[in-house]
Design an enzyme around this catalytic site. Structure first.
Site, PDB file in Angstrom:
ATOM      1  N   ARG A 145      46.635 110.034 -58.676  1.00  0.00           N
ATOM      2  CA  ARG A 145      45.868 110.489 -57.509  1.00  0.00           C
ATOM      3  C   ARG A 145      44.379 110.624 -57.857  1.00  0.00           C
ATOM      4  O   ARG A 145      43.563 109.800 -57.472  1.00  0.00           O
ATOM      5  CB  ARG A 145      46.446 111.825 -56.990  1.00  0.00           C
ATOM      6  CG  ARG A 145      45.996 112.191 -55.586  1.00  0.00           C
ATOM      7  CD  ARG A 145      44.637 112.822 -55.509  1.00  0.00           C
ATOM      8  NE  ARG A 145      44.555 114.100 -56.210  1.00  0.00           N
ATOM      9  CZ  ARG A 145      43.420 114.737 -56.415  1.00  0.00           C
ATOM     10  NH1 ARG A 145      42.273 114.238 -55.986  1.00  0.00           N
ATOM     11  NH2 ARG A 145      43.393 115.877 -57.102  1.00  0.00           N
ATOM     12  N   ASP A 146      44.037 111.631 -58.647  1.00  0.00           N
ATOM     13  CA  ASP A 146      42.623 111.855 -58.982  1.00  0.00           C
ATOM     14  C   ASP A 146      42.074 110.650 -59.750  1.00  0.00           C
ATOM     15  O   ASP A 146      40.910 110.258 -59.587  1.00  0.00           O
ATOM     16  CB  ASP A 146      42.495 113.124 -59.835  1.00  0.00           C
ATOM     17  CG  ASP A 146      41.154 113.812 -59.682  1.00  0.00           C
ATOM     18  OD1 ASP A 146      40.188 113.150 -59.267  1.00  0.00           O
ATOM     19  OD2 ASP A 146      41.060 115.001 -60.004  1.00  0.00           O
ATOM     20  N   HIS A 181      42.238 122.869 -63.504  1.00  0.00           N
ATOM     21  CA  HIS A 181      42.010 121.422 -63.341  1.00  0.00           C
ATOM     22  C   HIS A 181      40.589 121.120 -63.814  1.00  0.00           C
ATOM     23  O   HIS A 181      39.618 121.459 -63.135  1.00  0.00           O
ATOM     24  CB  HIS A 181      42.196 121.114 -61.847  1.00  0.00           C
ATOM     25  CG  HIS A 181      41.879 119.733 -61.411  1.00  0.00           C
ATOM     26  ND1 HIS A 181      42.850 118.848 -60.994  1.00  0.00           N
ATOM     27  CD2 HIS A 181      40.708 119.064 -61.266  1.00  0.00           C
ATOM     28  CE1 HIS A 181      42.292 117.702 -60.622  1.00  0.00           C
ATOM     29  NE2 HIS A 181      40.989 117.811 -60.772  1.00  0.00           N
ATOM     30  N   HIS A 232      37.539 118.564 -65.420  1.00  0.00           N
ATOM     31  CA  HIS A 232      36.979 117.229 -65.653  1.00  0.00           C
ATOM     32  C   HIS A 232      36.119 117.312 -66.900  1.00  0.00           C
ATOM     33  O   HIS A 232      35.482 118.340 -67.159  1.00  0.00           O
ATOM     34  CB  HIS A 232      36.167 116.769 -64.442  1.00  0.00           C
ATOM     35  CG  HIS A 232      37.056 116.315 -63.308  1.00  0.00           C
ATOM     36  ND1 HIS A 232      37.255 114.993 -63.013  1.00  0.00           N
ATOM     37  CD2 HIS A 232      37.828 117.015 -62.442  1.00  0.00           C
ATOM     38  CE1 HIS A 232      38.101 114.901 -61.992  1.00  0.00           C
ATOM     39  NE2 HIS A 232      38.465 116.110 -61.620  1.00  0.00           N
ATOM     40  N   CYS A 273      36.348 112.737 -58.020  1.00  0.00           N
ATOM     41  CA  CYS A 273      36.353 112.783 -56.553  1.00  0.00           C
ATOM     42  C   CYS A 273      35.290 111.835 -56.012  1.00  0.00           C
ATOM     43  O   CYS A 273      34.113 111.965 -56.360  1.00  0.00           O
ATOM     44  CB  CYS A 273      36.070 114.215 -56.094  1.00  0.00           C
ATOM     45  SG  CYS A 273      35.905 114.359 -54.313  1.00  0.00           S
ATOM     46  N   ASN A 301      38.977 113.167 -65.427  1.00  0.00           N
ATOM     47  CA  ASN A 301      39.678 114.419 -65.753  1.00  0.00           C
ATOM     48  C   ASN A 301      39.826 114.546 -67.273  1.00  0.00           C
ATOM     49  O   ASN A 301      39.685 113.565 -68.001  1.00  0.00           O
ATOM     50  CB  ASN A 301      41.100 114.380 -65.177  1.00  0.00           C
ATOM     51  CG  ASN A 301      41.130 114.392 -63.672  1.00  0.00           C
ATOM     52  OD1 ASN A 301      40.804 113.412 -63.030  1.00  0.00           O
ATOM     53  ND2 ASN A 301      41.520 115.511 -63.106  1.00  0.00           N
TER      54      ASN A 301
HETATM   55  N1  COA Z   1      46.487 110.445 -42.869  1.00  0.00           N
HETATM   56  C1  COA Z   1      46.312 109.279 -42.183  1.00  0.00           C
HETATM   57  N2  COA Z   1      45.276 109.066 -41.343  1.00  0.00           N
HETATM   58  C2  COA Z   1      44.395 110.060 -41.198  1.00  0.00           C
HETATM   59  C3  COA Z   1      44.502 111.281 -41.869  1.00  0.00           C
HETATM   60  C4  COA Z   1      45.607 111.455 -42.736  1.00  0.00           C
HETATM   61  N3  COA Z   1      45.773 112.565 -43.423  1.00  0.00           N
HETATM   62  N4  COA Z   1      43.470 112.060 -41.541  1.00  0.00           N
HETATM   63  C5  COA Z   1      42.717 111.365 -40.672  1.00  0.00           C
HETATM   64  N5  COA Z   1      43.288 110.166 -40.452  1.00  0.00           N
HETATM   65  C6  COA Z   1      42.790 109.084 -39.619  1.00  0.00           C
HETATM   66  C7  COA Z   1      42.247 109.565 -38.301  1.00  0.00           C
HETATM   67  O1  COA Z   1      43.307 109.689 -37.378  1.00  0.00           O
HETATM   68  C8  COA Z   1      41.276 108.453 -37.948  1.00  0.00           C
HETATM   69  O2  COA Z   1      42.012 107.339 -37.460  1.00  0.00           O
HETATM   70  P1  COA Z   1      41.442 106.410 -36.279  1.00  0.00           P
HETATM   71  O3  COA Z   1      40.071 105.981 -36.712  1.00  0.00           O
HETATM   72  O4  COA Z   1      42.411 105.279 -36.253  1.00  0.00           O
HETATM   73  O5  COA Z   1      41.442 107.253 -35.094  1.00  0.00           O
HETATM   74  C9  COA Z   1      40.729 108.020 -39.279  1.00  0.00           C
HETATM   75  O6  COA Z   1      41.674 108.475 -40.251  1.00  0.00           O
HETATM   76  C10 COA Z   1      39.359 108.516 -39.624  1.00  0.00           C
HETATM   77  O7  COA Z   1      39.309 109.878 -39.529  1.00  0.00           O
HETATM   78  P2  COA Z   1      37.921 110.584 -39.936  1.00  0.00           P
HETATM   79  O8  COA Z   1      36.861 110.058 -39.066  1.00  0.00           O
HETATM   80  O9  COA Z   1      37.691 110.438 -41.391  1.00  0.00           O
HETATM   81  O10 COA Z   1      38.046 112.096 -39.554  1.00  0.00           O
HETATM   82  P3  COA Z   1      39.241 113.061 -39.676  1.00  0.00           P
HETATM   83  O11 COA Z   1      38.670 114.403 -39.344  1.00  0.00           O
HETATM   84  O12 COA Z   1      40.391 112.607 -38.872  1.00  0.00           O
HETATM   85  O13 COA Z   1      39.648 113.080 -41.230  1.00  0.00           O
HETATM   86  C11 COA Z   1      39.491 113.656 -43.518  1.00  0.00           C
HETATM   87  C12 COA Z   1      38.884 113.796 -42.148  1.00  0.00           C
HETATM   88  C13 COA Z   1      38.713 114.512 -44.469  1.00  0.00           C
HETATM   89  C14 COA Z   1      40.932 114.068 -43.501  1.00  0.00           C
HETATM   90  C15 COA Z   1      39.397 112.187 -43.971  1.00  0.00           C
HETATM   91  O14 COA Z   1      38.077 111.764 -43.933  1.00  0.00           O
HETATM   92  C16 COA Z   1      39.968 111.982 -45.347  1.00  0.00           C
HETATM   93  O15 COA Z   1      41.179 111.805 -45.491  1.00  0.00           O
HETATM   94  N6  COA Z   1      39.093 111.965 -46.397  1.00  0.00           N
HETATM   95  C17 COA Z   1      39.487 111.783 -47.778  1.00  0.00           C
HETATM   96  C18 COA Z   1      39.220 113.015 -48.593  1.00  0.00           C
HETATM   97  C19 COA Z   1      39.614 112.806 -50.037  1.00  0.00           C
HETATM   98  O16 COA Z   1      40.602 112.176 -50.364  1.00  0.00           O
HETATM   99  N7  COA Z   1      38.803 113.345 -50.985  1.00  0.00           N
HETATM  100  C20 COA Z   1      39.051 113.204 -52.390  1.00  0.00           C
HETATM  101  C21 COA Z   1      40.093 114.118 -52.903  1.00  0.00           C
HETATM  102  S1  COA Z   1      39.655 115.806 -52.975  1.00  0.00           S
HETATM  103 ZN    ZN Z   2      39.660 116.412 -59.862  1.00  0.00          ZN
END
Ligand code: COA
Ligand code: ZN
Length: 315
Positions: free
Chosen positions: A19-20, A212, A214, A245, A254
């Site tokens: 994942r990370d 956790h 890094h 991240c 990490n």
């Molecule tokens: N699983 C699948 N799809 C998801 C989702 C999830 N958990 N969360 C959001 N989506 C979808 C939304 O429905 C949207 O779909 P659409 O464009 O077809 O309508 C699309 O993803 C984009 O969403 P977004 O504009 O990014 O806003 P959001 O508020 O729905 O989601 C987050 C915000 C933060 C959940 C999203 O940006 C995300 O998953 N970011 C990744 C964060 C991450 O992994 N960080 C590193 C680890 S800490």
């Molecule tokens: Zn981390």
């Protein structure tokens, strides 16, 4: 008891490379290769495997195959299979895929939370309250990862009191099973780690506490030993030392699983992990990613992997 002498004490090592680690890689690792890696890590004896993220596939495309990964892995009894979940949509997908544990994520820093999750911390907490309720209804364990618990790359210091207040809300109001204190960009230092770990341990002795780290500034292993000295027994680590991240400026890998296991076993701790199997997986990881990994054990070998005396030299 001195932290320098492990005396057979169990330290739980939780693998976060899938994942990370992989979230920081530009290249999509094919699902079948991820499954083979997860199975090899399970067989090596890791306590928990955070196998993927149920985040938006648009935000982190390299982990878009989380469902297929979860349905394809050969689950080893006794290993907890966890995944990162940022919101309700992710929680529904994670439950359908059969995760043992959801790792909910929120940052202790407002700026990092806004950048990473596009919400204020208060909005995150309200959303995660619903997620935790859903998880509890389905009998899925809930862990919360508090990013930037030791400092934020945009705000600087994050006060210990601030971190403790968020822990209190998650433990007392959301009834979570575990908390992970994350040093997202390697800002933690040993005396700071010791103080926060001790404070959390004293206030919630039964909480499953994970640290956790890094290794961004070379303090990863020192921080881990400081945490053990303060009563921690559970750590995230990443095979090969990959990771970071994508939504935290300056993030790098990490602490490295094989370096941690190598050091702790030498000190007499029991990690339950077979280092030889881990090293085989770490060497294979370089081929999978198409580049060298940061692991110093992959480069140098174990302490007693000896070299032949160069020809013609007398002792
Ligand atoms: N699983 C699948 N799809 C998801 C989702 C999830 N958990 N969360 C959001 N989506 C979808 C939304 O429905 C949207 O779909 P659409 O464009 O077809 O309508 C699309 O993803 C984009 O969403 P977004 O504009 O990014 O806003 P959001 O508020 O729905 O989601 C987050 C915000 C933060 C959940 C999203 O940006 C995300 O998953 N970011 C990744 C964060 C991450 O992994 N960080 C590193 C680890 S800490
Ligand atoms: Zn981390």
């Amino acid at each position: 008891m001195s932290a320098w002498n492990g005396a057979g004490r169990r330290i739980h090592i939780q693998e976060v490379g899938l994942r990370d680690g992989l979230q920081a890689e530009p290249r999509f690792v094919p699902t079948a290769d991820k499954i083979a890696l997860a199975d090899a890590l399970s067989r090596a004896g890791l306590a928990k495997i955070e196998a993927s993220s149920f985040v938006s596939p648009k935000a982190v495309p390299v982990l878009a195959d989380a469902v297929d990964l979860f349905t394809g892995m050969a689950r080893q009894p006794g290993v907890v299979y966890s995944a990162l979940v940022p919101n309700l949509r992710g929680a529904e997908r994670a439950i359908a895929a059969g995760v043992d544990e959801m790792n909910l994520v929120m940052s202790a820093s407002e700026s990092h939370n806004l950048f990473n999750l596009r919400m204020t911390r208060a909005q995150s907490f309200a959303g995660l309250m619903e997620v935790a309720a859903l998880a509890h209804r389905h009998g899925v364990r809930v862990n919360v990862s508090l990013s930037c618990s030791f400092g934020c790359p945009m705000e600087g210091e994050v006060a210990q009191q601030e971190v403790l207040e968020w822990c209190a809300r998650y433990v007392d109001e959301l009834n979570v099973h575990g908390i992970t204190l994350c040093d997202t960009t390697g800002m933690a230092y040993p005396s700071q780690v010791h103080a926060l770990t001790q404070a959390v341990r004293a206030r919630w002795p039964d909480l499953e506490l994970t640290l956790h780290f890094h290794n961004t500034r070379g303090m990863g292993l020192a921080n881990l030993l400081a945490a053990i000295d303060a009563g921690a027994d559970r750590f995230d680590a990443s095979l090969g030392g990959i990771g970071g991240c994508p939504y935290a400026p300056g993030a790098t890998g990490n602490v490295c699983t094989e370096e941690v296991v190598h050091a702790l076993e030498l000190m007499g701790y029991d990690t339950g992990v077979d280092l030889a199997q881990l090293l085989t997986a770490a060497h294979a990881l370089e081929d999978l990613l198409g580049h060298k990994v940061p692991s110093q054990i992959v480069q140098a070998g174990r302490r007693l992997d000896l070299h032949p005396l160069p020809a013609g030299q007398a002792c």
